[in-house]
Design an enzyme around this catalytic site. Structure first.
Site, PDB file in Angstrom:
ATOM      1  N   GLU A 248      14.684  53.407  -9.847  1.00 32.51           N
ATOM      2  CA  GLU A 248      14.186  54.782  -9.687  1.00 32.51           C
ATOM      3  C   GLU A 248      12.667  54.874  -9.698  1.00 32.51           C
ATOM      4  O   GLU A 248      12.086  55.479 -10.601  1.00 32.51           O
ATOM      5  CB  GLU A 248      14.700  55.643 -10.841  1.00 32.51           C
ATOM      6  CG  GLU A 248      16.163  55.932 -10.797  1.00 32.51           C
ATOM      7  CD  GLU A 248      16.640  56.636 -12.045  1.00 32.51           C
ATOM      8  OE1 GLU A 248      17.706  57.238 -11.994  1.00 32.51           O
ATOM      9  OE2 GLU A 248      15.941  56.580 -13.089  1.00 32.51           O
ATOM     10  N   PRO A 249      11.997  54.291  -8.736  1.00 36.09           N
ATOM     11  CA  PRO A 249      10.538  54.394  -8.727  1.00 36.09           C
ATOM     12  C   PRO A 249      10.081  55.797  -8.317  1.00 36.09           C
ATOM     13  O   PRO A 249      10.663  56.398  -7.407  1.00 36.09           O
ATOM     14  CB  PRO A 249      10.116  53.367  -7.672  1.00 36.09           C
ATOM     15  CG  PRO A 249      11.295  53.226  -6.780  1.00 36.09           C
ATOM     16  CD  PRO A 249      12.522  53.524  -7.597  1.00 36.09           C
TER      17      PRO A 249
ATOM     18  N   ARG B 119       6.261  57.198  -9.306  1.00 40.15           N
ATOM     19  CA  ARG B 119       4.810  57.064  -9.142  1.00 40.15           C
ATOM     20  C   ARG B 119       4.435  56.024  -8.077  1.00 40.15           C
ATOM     21  O   ARG B 119       3.546  56.254  -7.264  1.00 40.15           O
ATOM     22  CB  ARG B 119       4.205  56.657 -10.489  1.00 40.15           C
ATOM     23  CG  ARG B 119       2.703  56.744 -10.548  1.00 40.15           C
ATOM     24  CD  ARG B 119       2.165  56.035 -11.813  1.00 40.15           C
ATOM     25  NE  ARG B 119       2.834  56.419 -13.016  1.00 40.15           N
ATOM     26  CZ  ARG B 119       2.456  57.405 -13.830  1.00 40.15           C
ATOM     27  NH1 ARG B 119       1.385  58.098 -13.527  1.00 40.15           N
ATOM     28  NH2 ARG B 119       3.127  57.678 -14.925  1.00 40.15           N
TER      29      ARG B 119
ATOM     30  N   ARG C 138      -3.629  65.801 -15.562  1.00 40.08           N
ATOM     31  CA  ARG C 138      -3.398  64.494 -16.198  1.00 40.08           C
ATOM     32  C   ARG C 138      -4.542  64.040 -17.107  1.00 40.08           C
ATOM     33  O   ARG C 138      -4.308  63.303 -18.051  1.00 40.08           O
ATOM     34  CB  ARG C 138      -3.052  63.427 -15.159  1.00 40.08           C
ATOM     35  CG  ARG C 138      -1.721  63.735 -14.451  1.00 40.08           C
ATOM     36  CD  ARG C 138      -1.185  62.589 -13.618  1.00 40.08           C
ATOM     37  NE  ARG C 138      -0.713  61.496 -14.432  1.00 40.08           N
ATOM     38  CZ  ARG C 138      -1.364  60.375 -14.643  1.00 40.08           C
ATOM     39  NH1 ARG C 138      -2.559  60.182 -14.099  1.00 40.08           N
ATOM     40  NH2 ARG C 138      -0.853  59.440 -15.411  1.00 40.08           N
TER      41      ARG C 138
ATOM     42  N   CYS D  40     -11.135  77.592 -17.836  1.00 41.99           N
ATOM     43  CA  CYS D  40     -11.810  77.917 -19.085  1.00 41.99           C
ATOM     44  C   CYS D  40     -11.191  77.100 -20.198  1.00 41.99           C
ATOM     45  O   CYS D  40     -10.396  77.616 -20.996  1.00 41.99           O
ATOM     46  CB  CYS D  40     -11.688  79.402 -19.371  1.00 41.99           C
ATOM     47  SG  CYS D  40     -12.541  80.340 -18.145  1.00 41.99           S
TER      48      CYS D  40
ATOM     49  N   TYR E 171       2.758  63.181  -9.887  1.00 44.55           N
ATOM     50  CA  TYR E 171       2.543  63.978 -11.106  1.00 44.55           C
ATOM     51  C   TYR E 171       1.252  64.808 -11.047  1.00 44.55           C
ATOM     52  O   TYR E 171       0.579  64.999 -12.052  1.00 44.55           O
ATOM     53  CB  TYR E 171       2.559  63.073 -12.346  1.00 44.55           C
ATOM     54  CG  TYR E 171       3.819  62.243 -12.451  1.00 44.55           C
ATOM     55  CD1 TYR E 171       5.039  62.855 -12.698  1.00 44.55           C
ATOM     56  CD2 TYR E 171       3.797  60.859 -12.278  1.00 44.55           C
ATOM     57  CE1 TYR E 171       6.204  62.105 -12.776  1.00 44.55           C
ATOM     58  CE2 TYR E 171       4.963  60.107 -12.354  1.00 44.55           C
ATOM     59  CZ  TYR E 171       6.166  60.737 -12.608  1.00 44.55           C
ATOM     60  OH  TYR E 171       7.318  59.999 -12.674  1.00 44.55           O
TER      61      TYR E 171
END
Ligand code: LLP
Length: 437
Positions: free
Chosen positions: A289-290, A292, A329, A360, A389
């Site tokens: 299940e790759p 990224r 991230r 902000c 992501y």
């Protein structure tokens, strides 16, 4: 920047992706803009499927769609013979709407709702990967009403500590994911599933973490999972499928040295074949299940430079018209990114700066202490490896609009996610009648 045929500097000194000059993309679509390189996505998909078709044909690559979930990516995956891992009604319905067959979908998650389980049953997903006892009873009940039987995998925790940022480690002993093999819970759960009339136990699943570079944790996972298969076989339980999750690392900065995707697969498959022979188990269907590694490096984000602010003797901040609403991230994991001025790729990088987002929030950064040519308002700033992501974790924080996504290939570009408008943003807002009066 890790150059490749579809990501390079063109003869105008501009960054080019998928045959498109990024300054032209900016002129056409504006900023902030996510850009995804189709050819690169397909190349990675093939590097997985080619190794598997040679070395372990009874297998399926399931794209972990939490990394980037849009109709177009499911359509690309389908055309590359990939299935998908989905973790919510939203991902499931997006996959189905892009004509992915339920037969190639695995439904994950530690907190699936009754509605989501019902959808999984209605759409005949190949397997629900169960992660709680509550879910087993509920799924059996839903299937009984639908008069259907559904495939079930069990997420187990093999107790492997893959060295990565602690928030993206998932199989330490203390984890909200999976059932422990070590304390016998996983086996007990499997026995419970086998007692249910409407559930068919298919096999076991693990996911040992994300952004992993080393091969050893994956080999260890194969070792532990096949040991567990031996244990289950002793109790008369057949394991038809083995799902080893994803987690293969990508290049964000030159500190990252991932292997080629096919090297991860080769190592896993060699180890699995060895374990099957040594432990004398029946070869299970293998699922990987790759997430990224399929979309991460394919994506870049383009911004426009605004204010450049120098705090004397301390720091120079380069502000852009994006930030944690399109890429949270850094705020979440202090993730590092490589950046460049896409319109001035040949200019010397002489200044150390911090690229700040416009939210902000003091933690809203995109890249801290990176080298750039002296940036000026109006420059195009590119952040690399934003395909995974980023869009999938974007928000409307500070009422900023989630940027659109453009797919590029061979010099062509087209929206795969159209721009949000301020009308979209306010479309579901209401002012209660008693305040309106
Ligand atoms: N399978 C399962 C069950 C997973 O939980 C994940 C990721 C994957 C596959 C795909 O892993 P990948 O190949 O993408 O590493 N938001 C974090 C990443 C969280 C990953 C969660 N699970 C980030 O931005 O780094």
């Amino acid at each position: 920047m890790k150059e490749r045929e579809t990501l390079k500097v063109n003869n105008l000194g501009h960054l080019e992706i998928g045959g498109c000059d990024t300054t032209e993309l900016v002129a056409k679509y504006g900023t902030p803009l996510y850009v995804m390189d189709e050819e690169h996505i397909r190349k990675i998909c093939r590097s997985y499927t080619e190794v598997l078709s040679k070395k372990y044909p009874d297998s399926l690559v399931c794209y972990a769609s939490k990394a980037f979930s849009t109709k177009a990516i499911y359509a690309i995956c389908k055309s590359e013979s990939l299935g998908a891992d989905v973790v919510s009604a939203g991902e499931l319905l997006t996959a189905i709407s892009a004509n992915m067959s339920g037969e190639n979908l695995y439904f994950h998650g530690n907190g699936k709702t009754p509605y989501e389980l019902q959808l999984a049953v209605d759409n005949n997903v190949h397997a629900v990967v169960v992660d709680s006892e509550f879910e087993i009873d509920l799924l059996d009940f839903i299937c009984a009403h639908a008069r259907k039987k559904i495939g079930v995998m069990v997420r187990v925790n093999p107790g492997i500590d893959a060295h990565t940022h602690k928030f993206i480690q998932t199989t330490k002993v203390d984890s909200k994911f999976g059932f422990s093999i070590a304390d016998g819970t996983a086996e007990q759960i499997i026995k419970k599933i086998r007692e249910k009339n409407n559930l068919e136990f298919l096999g076991i699943h693990c996911h040992i973490g994300s952004q992993i570079f080393e091969l050893t944790p994956f080999e260890l996972a194969v070792e532990k999972m096949t040991d567990f298969i031996v244990t289950l076989n002793k109790s008369g339980i057949v394991v038809k499928e083995l799902n080893l999750g994803g987690g293969y690392g990508v290049h964000y900065t030159d500190e990252d040295r991932p292997l080629e995707p096919c090297q991860y697969v080769e190592t896993i498959v060699d180890k699995l074949n060895e374990c099957i022979a040594v432990k004398k188990i029946k070869a299970p269907r293998l699922i990987l299940e790759p997430g990224r590694s399929i979309v991460g490096e394919a994506g870049i984000t383009l911004y426009t430079v605004g204010a450049v602010k120098e705090i004397k003797d301390v720091k120079k901040y380069v502000s852009v018209n994006g930030g944690m609403f399109d890429n949270p991230r850094y705020a979440l994991y202090e993730a590092k990114y490589d950046v460049a001025l896409a319109n001035r790729m040949l200019d010397e990088k002489t200044e150390k700066v911090t690229v700040a987002g416009k939210c902000c929030e003091s933690g809203d950064m995109l890249a801290v202490d990176v080298l750039l040519p002296p940036a000026r308002p109006g420059d195009v700033l590119a952040v690399f490896t934003t395909g995974a992501y980023n869009y999938s974790m974007a928000s409307n924080y500070n009422r900023n609009l989630v940027p659109p996504v453009v797919l590029v290939n061979g010099g062509e570009s087209e929206y795969i996610v159209r721009p949000q408008s301020y009308e979209d943003l306010m479309a579901r807002d209401e002012i209660p009648s008693w305040i309106k009066k």
